[in-house]
Design a protein around this motif. Structure first.
Motif, PDB file in Angstrom:
ATOM      1  N   ASN A 258     -11.934   1.671   0.138  1.00 38.49           N
ATOM      2  CA  ASN A 258     -10.880   1.078   0.954  1.00 38.49           C
ATOM      3  C   ASN A 258     -11.448   0.170   2.030  1.00 38.49           C
ATOM      4  OD1 ASN A 258      -8.687   2.252  -0.374  1.00 38.49           O
ATOM      5  ND2 ASN A 258      -8.818   4.128   0.819  1.00 38.49           N
TER       6      ASN A 258
ATOM      7  N   GLY B 194       1.550   2.869  -6.139  1.00 40.82           N
ATOM      8  CA  GLY B 194       0.871   2.598  -4.869  1.00 40.82           C
ATOM      9  C   GLY B 194      -0.621   2.413  -5.039  1.00 40.82           C
TER      10      GLY B 194
ATOM     11  N   THR C 281      -4.884  -0.761  -1.468  1.00 45.40           N
ATOM     12  CA  THR C 281      -5.365  -0.273  -0.179  1.00 45.40           C
ATOM     13  C   THR C 281      -4.434  -0.715   0.933  1.00 45.40           C
ATOM     14  OG1 THR C 281      -7.679  -0.298  -0.890  1.00 45.40           O
ATOM     15  CG2 THR C 281      -7.262  -0.322   1.483  1.00 45.40           C
ATOM     16  N   LYS C 282      -3.940   0.247   1.692  1.00 47.57           N
ATOM     17  CA  LYS C 282      -3.097  -0.054   2.842  1.00 47.57           C
ATOM     18  C   LYS C 282      -3.905  -0.878   3.845  1.00 47.57           C
ATOM     19  CE  LYS C 282       0.262   2.576   5.588  1.00 47.57           C
ATOM     20  NZ  LYS C 282       0.696   3.956   5.922  1.00 47.57           N
TER      21      LYS C 282
ATOM     22  N   LEU D 162       1.669  10.196  -8.136  1.00 48.79           N
ATOM     23  CA  LEU D 162       1.176   9.058  -7.368  1.00 48.79           C
ATOM     24  C   LEU D 162       2.295   8.362  -6.602  1.00 48.79           C
ATOM     25  CD1 LEU D 162      -1.377   7.553  -9.922  1.00 48.79           C
ATOM     26  CD2 LEU D 162      -1.868   8.868  -7.849  1.00 48.79           C
ATOM     27  N   ASN D 163       3.457   8.270  -7.227  1.00 51.61           N
ATOM     28  CA  ASN D 163       4.600   7.655  -6.545  1.00 51.61           C
ATOM     29  C   ASN D 163       4.966   8.452  -5.300  1.00 51.61           C
ATOM     30  OD1 ASN D 163       7.878   7.644  -6.352  1.00 51.61           O
ATOM     31  ND2 ASN D 163       7.088   5.631  -6.921  1.00 51.61           N
TER      32      ASN D 163
ATOM     33  N   ASN E 111       1.957   8.341  -2.472  1.00 52.62           N
ATOM     34  CA  ASN E 111       1.715   6.996  -1.927  1.00 52.62           C
ATOM     35  C   ASN E 111       2.955   6.353  -1.319  1.00 52.62           C
ATOM     36  OD1 ASN E 111      -1.052   6.803  -2.440  1.00 52.62           O
ATOM     37  ND2 ASN E 111      -0.696   6.257  -4.584  1.00 52.62           N
ATOM     38  N   GLN E 112       3.993   7.158  -1.078  1.00 54.35           N
ATOM     39  CA  GLN E 112       5.197   6.613  -0.450  1.00 54.35           C
ATOM     40  C   GLN E 112       4.899   6.000   0.914  1.00 54.35           C
ATOM     41  OE1 GLN E 112       8.564   6.109  -1.241  1.00 54.35           O
ATOM     42  NE2 GLN E 112       7.729   6.375  -3.303  1.00 54.35           N
TER      43      GLN E 112
ATOM     44  N   LYS F 201       2.710   4.068   1.693  1.00 54.08           N
ATOM     45  CA  LYS F 201       2.358   2.659   1.532  1.00 54.08           C
ATOM     46  C   LYS F 201       3.588   1.790   1.277  1.00 54.08           C
ATOM     47  CE  LYS F 201      -2.074   3.693  -0.771  1.00 54.08           C
ATOM     48  NZ  LYS F 201      -2.905   3.375  -1.965  1.00 54.08           N
TER      49      LYS F 201
END
Length: 262
Positions: free
Chosen positions: A114, A148, A151-152, A241-242, A245-246, A248
């Motif tokens: 990241n 998601g 990388t945020k 993963l959904n 990674n919410q 994001k």
């Protein structure tokens, strides 16, 4: 998909947005993958200045050669395209040398991956600020709103997202129409953040075709118990993963202070 009309729509959207924002053009990070190749091609088609930036960090030679092949082809086709390379390997290594040392772990690997993405984001905004360009995102619909997989504040830190409403298969369709180099069209998708040959599918545990299917099933209201065997496995991967990674995908949470406390 009406490919040519979709391309024209995106190109017009990009040009209109930049013009209204009083900006001079676009800057795109070029990785050697299909998403950045399609995004930069769409930006180039606006006729506005388009800067393609390579930012290797211990990058695999195959990724570098694909990126260079694409940029060379794009510059031959469009006079408004320019390019530059900023090798961030030494910057990355210097940062590693000054942060606290930890024992090797999967979490350390992910944190460093990241970090690579965030160094690249910073570099793109350097050029954007220098030339009054907009940073064009390269994320597709499955990555940005499905699992998601980005990388945020790294590759997720952009000014606008021209292909984020397109599935990966649709991005490939546009890439083929735009004559993106075949080496990119057939390459296994990879984020290139770990310094090895692992693909996106290796990391996620499912192919983009499978994830597109799972995304459609979720939109139709299907549940895990509706499936079995590989379909159940893929759907579970997508839902997990959904869910995790919410953070994001939703706006940054803001702590609202009660009126009576102000």
């Amino acid at each position: 998909m009406q490919t040519e009309k979709v391309i024209d729509h995106i190109v017009n959207w990009l040009k209109e947005y930049a013009t209204k924002a009083n900006m001079e053009g676009f800057v795109v990070g070029i990785s050697g993958g299909i998403d950045s190749a399609v995004t930069s091609s769409l930006c180039a088609k606006t006729g506005l200045k388009t800067l393609c930036v390579e930012m290797p960090i211990h990058q695999a030679p195959s990724q570098v050669s694909r990126a260079q092949e694409h940029i060379t082809q794009l510059k031959k086709k469009y006079e408004n395209v320019s390019d530059t390379e900023v090798n961030l390997t030494s910057v990355f290594e210097e940062l590693k040398s000054v942060v606290p040392q930890t024992d090797p772990s999967a979490q350390l690997d992910l944190s460093l991956a990241n970090t690579r993405a965030r160094l690249r984001m910073t570099t793109l905004y350097y050029f954007a600020g220098l030339h009054r360009y907009l940073v064009a995102g390269t994320g597709n619909k499955v990555e940005d709103f499905g699992v998601g997989f980005y990388t945020k504040y790294g590759d997720g830190g952009v000014d606008l997202s021209p292909i984020a409403n397109l599935l990966k298969s649709e991005v490939y369709e546009i890439g083929k129409f735009l004559d993106v180099p075949n080496s990119i069209q057939v390459a296994a998708p990879t984020d290139g953040l770990f310094g090895d040959s692992r693909s996106d599918e290796d990391q996620i545990g499912a192919s983009y075709d499978e994830l597109e299917w799972a995304m459609k099933m979720k939109e139709e209201g299907k549940q895990i118990d509706d499936f079995k065997d590989r379909e159940k496995e893929v759907f579970e991967i997508f839902i997990r993963l959904n869910t995790v990674n919410q953070h994001k995908m939703i706006p940054i949470p803001v702590c609202k202070i009660p009126v009576n406390l102000i």
